[in-house]
Write a protein that holds these residues in place. Structure first.
Motif, PDB file in Angstrom:
ATOM      1  N   ALA A  64     -45.069 -13.594 123.651  1.00 49.27           N
ATOM      2  CA  ALA A  64     -46.331 -12.938 124.012  1.00 49.27           C
ATOM      3  C   ALA A  64     -47.417 -13.962 124.299  1.00 49.27           C
ATOM      4  CB  ALA A  64     -46.766 -12.002 122.887  1.00 49.27           C
ATOM      5  N   LEU A  65     -47.446 -15.023 123.496  1.00 49.71           N
ATOM      6  CA  LEU A  65     -48.431 -16.090 123.708  1.00 49.71           C
ATOM      7  C   LEU A  65     -48.289 -16.697 125.097  1.00 49.71           C
ATOM      8  CD1 LEU A  65     -50.552 -18.125 122.417  1.00 49.71           C
ATOM      9  CD2 LEU A  65     -48.554 -19.550 121.915  1.00 49.71           C
ATOM     10  N   ILE A  66     -47.055 -17.022 125.471  1.00 54.47           N
ATOM     11  CA  ILE A  66     -46.803 -17.654 126.768  1.00 54.47           C
ATOM     12  C   ILE A  66     -47.071 -16.678 127.904  1.00 54.47           C
ATOM     13  CG2 ILE A  66     -44.965 -18.592 128.237  1.00 54.47           C
ATOM     14  CD1 ILE A  66     -43.764 -19.799 125.653  1.00 54.47           C
ATOM     15  N   GLN A  67     -46.632 -15.442 127.754  1.00 48.44           N
ATOM     16  CA  GLN A  67     -46.851 -14.440 128.800  1.00 48.44           C
ATOM     17  C   GLN A  67     -48.340 -14.243 129.057  1.00 48.44           C
ATOM     18  OE1 GLN A  67     -45.322 -10.468 127.944  1.00 48.44           O
ATOM     19  NE2 GLN A  67     -44.717 -10.241 130.094  1.00 48.44           N
ATOM     20  N   LEU A 102     -38.377 -24.473 123.329  1.00 44.34           N
ATOM     21  CA  LEU A 102     -38.502 -23.753 124.593  1.00 44.34           C
ATOM     22  C   LEU A 102     -37.247 -24.023 125.416  1.00 44.34           C
ATOM     23  CD1 LEU A 102     -40.073 -22.202 126.817  1.00 44.34           C
ATOM     24  CD2 LEU A 102     -41.108 -24.388 127.452  1.00 44.34           C
ATOM     25  N   ASN A 103     -36.487 -22.978 125.688  1.00 45.48           N
ATOM     26  CA  ASN A 103     -35.309 -23.073 126.542  1.00 45.48           C
ATOM     27  C   ASN A 103     -35.679 -22.550 127.928  1.00 45.48           C
ATOM     28  OD1 ASN A 103     -32.532 -20.983 127.099  1.00 45.48           O
ATOM     29  ND2 ASN A 103     -32.448 -23.184 127.373  1.00 45.48           N
ATOM     30  N   PHE A 104     -35.271 -23.255 128.983  1.00 38.35           N
ATOM     31  CA  PHE A 104     -35.604 -22.792 130.327  1.00 38.35           C
ATOM     32  C   PHE A 104     -34.484 -23.143 131.299  1.00 38.35           C
ATOM     33  CE2 PHE A 104     -37.211 -27.132 130.215  1.00 38.35           C
ATOM     34  CZ  PHE A 104     -36.974 -27.630 131.487  1.00 38.35           C
ATOM     35  N   VAL A 138     -43.288 -23.447 132.811  1.00 39.44           N
ATOM     36  CA  VAL A 138     -42.989 -24.344 131.694  1.00 39.44           C
ATOM     37  C   VAL A 138     -44.212 -25.166 131.326  1.00 39.44           C
ATOM     38  CG1 VAL A 138     -41.653 -26.380 131.016  1.00 39.44           C
ATOM     39  CG2 VAL A 138     -40.504 -24.434 132.096  1.00 39.44           C
ATOM     40  N   GLU A 139     -44.913 -25.674 132.340  1.00 35.02           N
ATOM     41  CA  GLU A 139     -46.129 -26.448 132.065  1.00 35.02           C
ATOM     42  C   GLU A 139     -47.156 -25.595 131.326  1.00 35.02           C
ATOM     43  OE1 GLU A 139     -49.195 -29.384 134.446  1.00 35.02           O
ATOM     44  OE2 GLU A 139     -48.436 -27.609 135.473  1.00 35.02           O
TER      45      GLU A 139
END
Length: 259
Positions: free
Chosen positions: A120-123, A77-79, A246-247
């Motif tokens: 898609a999972l995160i969204q 995960l890049n943020f 992010v969490e």
């Protein structure tokens, strides 16, 4: 792969991007790898490794290689923060990368897409708690660029373009290692604000922030102070929303039956 054996990697450039995330984490351990800060903490039985890369593509690429070598993550995960190129994104909004471009010596090239299933999972996971993540194209440059010029060059070829300095480099290293990657950024400056300084004026040759260079630049151009104050406030606002995203992304990724 059992749930307890999973690991998840995270890459972010600056302490200002990382600190709000760590404030939401309980019980992290701080270490060092290749001269970079490395934070380790558990989430849902998975071990998460967060590396502070430093700014720019070269730093991001080196940090991602170090992270992969050390943690062998199942996903990355890049943020971080980014600047909107076109109207349509306000300060504090969150964007998931569905396309990634590299600006190199004036030429814009597109990389293979980040992992669409993880995005898609995160969204969807964030949407369940009312946090909207939009989709856009990330443009990785090695410094601050004029947004008007970038807008004219893109010509509407990608939705909600965002200027930043690391994603393409992280993505390239992850894909070379066969590791899926997803990237999310918070908008720290809107399209109508052109930054009145270059990154080189504030940093050393390795794009590390140099307080003496900052002070020297401000002493020569004190009219930058209001913009820097505004940008710092915008970054704090974006950082809080980004940390929540992010969490939630960590919760979504680590609750997967398999990464």
């Amino acid at each position: 792969m059992t749930k307890e054996n999973r690991s998840l990697g995270m890459v972010a450039a600056m302490p200002q991007e990382i600190a709000p995330v760590l404030a939401r984490i309980k019980g992290y351990a701080k270490g060092n790898i290749d001269g970079r800060n490395l934070y380790r903490f558990p989430v849902n039985g998975s071990c998460v490794y967060l590396i502070e890369s430093g700014m720019g593509p070269a730093q991001a690429a080196a940090a991602t290689r170090a992270l992969i070598r050390h943690a062998q993550p199942d996903a990355i995960l890049n943020f971080g923060f980014g600047g909107a190129v076109l109207p349509g994104l306000e300060v504090g909004e969150l964007v998931l990368a569905d396309r990634v471009f590299r600006l190199d010596q004036g030429i814009i090239g597109e990389l293979p897409q980040p992992d669409s299933a993880l995005a898609a999972l995160i969204q969807d996971y964030c949407a369940k708690v009312g946090l909207q993540l939009r989709r856009g194209g990330f443009i990785t440059a090695c410094g601050i660029r004029n947004k008007g010029e970038m807008a004219s060059r893109l010509g509407g070829s990608t939705a909600l373009p965002l200027l930043e300095m690391e994603t393409a480099a992280v993505l390239e290293q992850a894909q070379a290692a066969g590791i899926p990657l997803v990237s999310v950024r918070g908008v720290s400056d809107a399209a109508d604000e052109e930054l009145g300084f270059t990154i080189e004026e504030f940093c050393d040759a390795n794009l590390n922030l140099n307080p003496w260079r900052v002070a020297w630049t401000i002493s020569k151009r004190p009219w930058l102070i209001p913009q820097l104050v505004r940008l710092a406030g915008n970054s704090r606002r974006a950082g809080k929303r980004l940390a929540l995203a992010v969490e939630l992304a960590l919760q979504a990724l680590t609750r997967q039956t398999q990464l």
